[in-house]
Design a protein around this motif. Structure first.
Motif, PDB file in Angstrom:
ATOM      1  N   VAL B  43       1.020 -12.111   1.442  1.00 58.99           N
ATOM      2  CA  VAL B  43       1.111 -11.956   2.893  1.00 58.99           C
ATOM      3  C   VAL B  43       2.087 -10.851   3.257  1.00 58.99           C
ATOM      4  CG1 VAL B  43       1.807 -13.111   5.004  1.00 58.99           C
ATOM      5  CG2 VAL B  43       0.468 -14.334   3.323  1.00 58.99           C
ATOM      6  N   TRP B  44       3.246 -10.837   2.578  1.00 56.40           N
ATOM      7  CA  TRP B  44       4.242  -9.820   2.929  1.00 56.40           C
ATOM      8  C   TRP B  44       3.826  -8.432   2.460  1.00 56.40           C
ATOM      9  CZ3 TRP B  44       8.362  -9.828   6.174  1.00 56.40           C
ATOM     10  CH2 TRP B  44       8.660 -11.056   6.751  1.00 56.40           C
ATOM     11  N   ALA B  46       0.797  -7.473   2.588  1.00 55.46           N
ATOM     12  CA  ALA B  46      -0.164  -7.048   3.612  1.00 55.46           C
ATOM     13  C   ALA B  46       0.576  -6.643   4.885  1.00 55.46           C
ATOM     14  CB  ALA B  46      -1.150  -8.173   3.908  1.00 55.46           C
ATOM     15  N   ALA B  47       1.692  -7.343   5.186  1.00 54.81           N
ATOM     16  CA  ALA B  47       2.426  -7.045   6.414  1.00 54.81           C
ATOM     17  C   ALA B  47       3.193  -5.724   6.297  1.00 54.81           C
ATOM     18  CB  ALA B  47       3.388  -8.184   6.739  1.00 54.81           C
ATOM     19  N   LEU B  48       3.766  -5.477   5.106  1.00 52.55           N
ATOM     20  CA  LEU B  48       4.544  -4.254   4.910  1.00 52.55           C
ATOM     21  C   LEU B  48       3.985  -3.483   3.718  1.00 52.55           C
ATOM     22  CD1 LEU B  48       8.074  -5.964   5.082  1.00 52.55           C
ATOM     23  CD2 LEU B  48       6.890  -4.861   6.973  1.00 52.55           C
TER      24      LEU B  48
END
Lengths: 261, 256
Positions: B43-44, B46-48
């Protein structure tokens, strides 16, 4: 069919009466659910402090997806897990015999025999979270979108039940293999939009393991009615997984030889 | 003291051998433990996108999670529920020795079975762990392991009062997930959440060693973090000792 429904209504009311006898447990269960859900929403909130979209999903949309995931998880915890969790043990110890002697299809009795009605609180809270997410996303919801979402939820429930029953049937072939924890682990991937995963993993979670159909697809259709084509696909998948589970159980039951002491 | 260490060593040996007998299930619980750090990584990332520090952090977190995994609600609480604690109580050694032995045995297996997973995650995510920083994190991993054990042990002791010890431990794990650095690396949070999170014990159990290994904590902040970690270890150990004494008086084994 009607007889089955009547049977499960009776089983449900028995389980409900059994559960509400313990009031302290009821309160504790509620606390656990609220804390768990709040933690999931907070985790999403933490991500959105650093970014505006996650795989094309805004914060409100992701919350609506999380709520949908919570609804399906609640249904699983309420109806399926109390029966199929550690199901392999029943087969290995031979207590499964008791189910076979009862006058209803074994797959239904084994997977829906008792339930945990308190976990339905998760479903209610999930619905509230979906409403909040839709409000946050400030998209307009159409009646067709809601109807499609409900249809997809039913399909997702059938897929959940069928895949869980399929996994449980594995014990007839490989008694040493206990994959309950693995199912739980794969299940967790449904709490985020599958669009965030890299291509091979996304393909795996869409076409091989139907994780995408548990929450991502229903939430997407709710928020964007242009995607209605997902409804027949999902229903087809639900029917397919039901048939697969049914066949696996039939074949598995033929192999079942009971356990002797 | 030496005798205690020898007893713990023997217990690790016995417990890890018996755990080997259910190795296929062990592999599945290793997968279960790995899921939240791996999801955090995905998830992280994908976020950053392109932030190599966050992927390094989550790969380190996966390793820390496996090395600090605790199951006292199964070993201790279930022993209280089914009465096998009675047998442990009459043995000429503190009950906690076998609980520690089975905890460390499980962690050894977790690390062994988890190594391929950690290696794959490190290669795919492009994690860059500096050897020096990795060494610097080792004492923090040891203290984090002790702290997480004591915390889980403390919550598992609730089995002496209630039937819901598994739920109590689950609640503790939710807190570790949220505030310990799995939901988000604490360093990426805005103030005051970051400072509050760093002062609470959960980050000391999980996120801190991963942050040290990822090289996001240096100098004065590092020694301060170590002080917080040791402080919590002393407090929680004292609390666990008191709760054990009080709770044991309530214990009545089932059966004849």
């Amino acid at each position: 069919m009607l007889k089955l429904i009547r049977l499960f209504a009776t089983l449900f009311s028995m389980s409900l009466r059994r559960q509400i006898t313990f009031r302290a447990d009821l309160v504790f269960e509620l606390v656990l659910t609220v804390v768990g859900l709040a933690a999931s929403i907070a985790a999403l909130g933490m991500i959105y402090t650093r970014t505006d979209t996650l795989g094309g999903w805004g914060p409100g949309e992701a919350i609506a997806l999380l709520g949908t995931f919570q609804i399906i998880t609640g249904l699983r915890t309420a109806f399926v897990e109390p029966n199929l969790q550690w199901f392999g043990k029943q087969v290995k110890e031979g207590t499964f015999d008791a189910i076979l002697t009862q006058p209803a299809p074994a797959i239904f009795l084994a997977s829906l025999n008792t339930c945990a009605p308190l976990a339905l609180g998760q479903v209610g809270l999930g619905a509230i979270v979906v409403a909040y997410g839709v409000h946050e996303a400030s998209v307009s919801i159409t009646p067709a979108g809601v109807a499609a979402w409900l249809a997809l939820l039913v399909a997702a429930t059938v897929i959940m039940w069928a895949t869980r029953a399929l996994l449980a049937a594995l014990v007839f072939w490989a008694p040493e293999l206990t994959l309950d924890v693995v199912y739980d682990s794969v299940w967790q991937f449904a709490r985020y939009p599958v669009d965030i995963y890299q291509r091979p993993l996304r393909m795996l979670l869409t076409y091989v393991l139907p994780v995408a159909f548990l929450a991502t697809v229903p939430a997407r259709v709710l928020l964007d009615t242009g995607q209605l084509v997902a409804v027949p696909v999902s229903i087809g998948l639900a029917i397919g997984s039901y048939l697969l589970a049914h066949l696996a159980w039939q074949a598995g039951l033929r192999r079942y030889t009971s356990a002797t002491s | 003291m030496i005798r205690m260490l020898r007893l713990v060593g023997l217990s690790i040996w016995r417990q890890s051998l018996s755990q080997w007998s259910w190795r296929s299930f062990l592999i599945t619980i290793v997968i279960g433990q790995s899921v939240t750090p791996l999801l955090g990584l995905l998830v992280w990332s994908a976020a950053l996108p392109g932030d190599s520090q966050v992927s390094t952090y989550y790969v380190a977190l996966l390793a820390v999670q496996l090395m600090t995994a605790s199951y006292e609600h199964h070993t201790l609480s279930n022993g209280i529920y089914d009465g096998t604690l009675a047998r442990a109580l009459v043995q000429p050694q503190p009950v906690v020795i076998d609980v520690i032995g089975s905890n460390l045995g499980l962690r050894i297996w977790h690390l062994i079975f988890g190594l391929p997973l950690i290696a794959i995650a490190a290669v795919v995510a492009g994690a860059q762990i500096d050897v020096y920083e990795g060494m610097l994190a080792l004492p923090a991993v040891v203290i984090a392991g002790a702290l997480r054990f004591v915390f889980t042990y403390l919550l598992a002791l609730s089995a002496l009062w209630t039937e819901r010890a598994h739920g109590v431990v689950g609640l503790g794990e939710t807190l570790i997930f949220l505030l310990g650095g799995t939901a988000a690396p604490l360093g990426y949070l805005p103030e005051p959440f970051r400072s509050v999170g760093q002062a609470l014990p959960f980050w000391s159990m999980l996120g801190l060693p991963a942050e040290i290994a990822a090289g996001t904590i240096h100098g004065a902040a590092l020694s301060q973090a170590y002080a917080v970690q040791l402080g919590w270890l002393v407090v929680l150990t004292a609390l666990a000792a008191v709760i054990w004494r009080v709770g044991l008086r309530r214990f009545a084994a089932v059966g004849a």
